[in-house]
Design a protein around this motif. Structure first.
Motif, PDB file in Angstrom:
ATOM      1  N   LEU A   1       0.826  -1.211   0.000  1.00 20.85           N
ATOM      2  CA  LEU A   1       0.000   0.000   0.000  1.00 20.85           C
ATOM      3  C   LEU A   1       0.855   1.255   0.000  1.00 20.85           C
ATOM      4  N   GLY A   2       1.922   1.222   0.801  1.00 21.04           N
ATOM      5  CA  GLY A   2       2.793   2.387   0.904  1.00 21.04           C
ATOM      6  C   GLY A   2       3.477   2.720  -0.408  1.00 21.04           C
ATOM      7  N   PHE A   3       4.026   1.707  -1.056  1.00 22.82           N
ATOM      8  CA  PHE A   3       4.712   1.956  -2.330  1.00 22.82           C
ATOM      9  C   PHE A   3       3.730   2.384  -3.417  1.00 22.82           C
ATOM     10  N   PHE A   4       2.482   1.995  -3.257  1.00 24.67           N
ATOM     11  CA  PHE A   4       1.474   2.341  -4.268  1.00 24.67           C
ATOM     12  C   PHE A   4       0.912   3.746  -4.048  1.00 24.67           C
ATOM     13  N   PHE A   5       0.702   4.137  -2.776  1.00 21.17           N
ATOM     14  CA  PHE A   5       0.009   5.390  -2.487  1.00 21.17           C
ATOM     15  C   PHE A   5       0.873   6.481  -1.844  1.00 21.17           C
ATOM     16  N   SER A   6       2.009   6.116  -1.264  1.00 19.61           N
ATOM     17  CA  SER A   6       2.788   7.098  -0.508  1.00 19.61           C
ATOM     18  C   SER A   6       3.459   8.127  -1.405  1.00 19.61           C
ATOM     19  N   ASP A   7       3.567   9.338  -0.876  1.00 21.03           N
ATOM     20  CA  ASP A   7       4.251  10.412  -1.605  1.00 21.03           C
ATOM     21  C   ASP A   7       5.762  10.276  -1.509  1.00 21.03           C
ATOM     22  N   HIS A   8       6.229   9.535  -0.499  1.00 21.89           N
ATOM     23  CA  HIS A   8       7.669   9.377  -0.286  1.00 21.89           C
ATOM     24  C   HIS A   8       7.997   7.888  -0.173  1.00 21.89           C
ATOM     25  N   THR A   9       8.890   7.427  -1.040  1.00 25.89           N
ATOM     26  CA  THR A   9       9.254   6.006  -1.041  1.00 25.89           C
ATOM     27  C   THR A   9      10.766   5.804  -0.880  1.00 25.89           C
TER      28      THR A   9
END
Length: 278
Positions: free
Chosen positions: A131-139
């Protein structure tokens, strides 16, 4: 250890209800991703949960472990029913006749508790990462793997809670009564807090400090609610004259309290089983 765990895994495989409840639990966690991708329309304004920062690194670790922690009751049902079935189907007595000691029996149950907690933690980690890699602004990796202590807190929270459920399952013997006692204990902690807050220590913070040593409250304190931590919520609160000064970090002393309760529950389970005539 592996032999004891394999025995418990075999019992779970033969329990259809346990498999269904486990599947529902993990499907509900996956549902977080589905809800995140849904776009709502309110008064001609498009709104998507994922765009509100809930799935930004590193906040996602806090948010997802908190939400998944609410769903822990599903696995708790399995832990309690697992013990109830031992009495109902007399498998506990048969295990002891076959040469398993009472200490080994409790060890096998605790290993099951650890297994469920570990699998759930890994699952939440993978779902959050995706979810983080798909939706996050910072990766950036430095951001992605910040605040990972929430996963540790989540694991300890599950181990503590499931150990409490194991204790209740052994103490009460019937799953419905054990789950009922769990609800009653939650109410008891609330009543005690109310008496401390509004009668004995009115106008002070002593009540909060005392209640934090109780089992369910200490488990809840491991991961505090994350919504008021969001920047948008903080800004909105400031605009209306409110301010959130809550410490959202995972505290080492809260971890220690839960680990102590876990030890008490496991030892208490063994003490009850050791003295009980089966």
């Amino acid at each position: 250890m592996l032999r004891l765990l394999s025995i418990e895994i075999q019992k779970i495989k033969l329990n259809k209800a346990a498999k269904v409840i486990t599947a529902v639990y993990f499907l509900l966690i996956i549902a977080i991703a589905l809800i995140a991708s849904i776009e709502f329309n309110f008064a001609q304004v498009n709104f998507r949960i994922a765009d509100q920062g809930f799935f930004n690194f590193p906040f996602i670790w806090h948010f997802n472990t908190y939400v998944a922690g609410i769903l822990k009751l599903f696995l708790a049902i399995i832990i309690v029913s697992m013990m109830s079935n031992e009495y109902s189907y007399r498998t506990l007595k048969q295990n002891l006749i076959d040469g398993m000691s009472k200490k080994e029996f409790i060890t096998s149950k605790f290993l099951t508790v650890l297994m469920f907690a570990a699998i759930s933690t890994v699952f939440v980690f993978l779902v959050s990462l995706i979810l983080g890699f798909f939706f996050s602004d910072h990766t950036e990796l430095a951001v992605v793997f910040r605040d990972m202590e929430y996963l540790l807190a989540y694991f300890i929270k599950l181990v503590g809670f499931f150990s409490f459920c194991l204790f209740l399952g052994i103490f009460v013997k019937r799953s419905a009564f054990a789950l009922g006692f769990l609800v009653i204990w939650q109410i008891i902690e609330g009543i005690i807090y109310g008496v401390l807050k509004w009668q004995l220590f009115k106008g002070t913070e002593i009540a909060e400090k005392i209640i934090n040593f109780f089992p369910l409250e200490s488990m809840a304190d491991l991961i505090k609610e994350p919504v008021t931590r969001l920047g948008g919520v903080q800004t909105l609160a400031n605009q209306v004259g409110e301010e959130f000064n809550k410490d959202y970090n995972v505290q080492w002393y809260t971890i220690l309290i839960v680990l102590i309760w876990t030890t008490i529950f496991i030892y208490g389970s063994y003490a009850i089983l050791k003295r009980r005539d089966l």
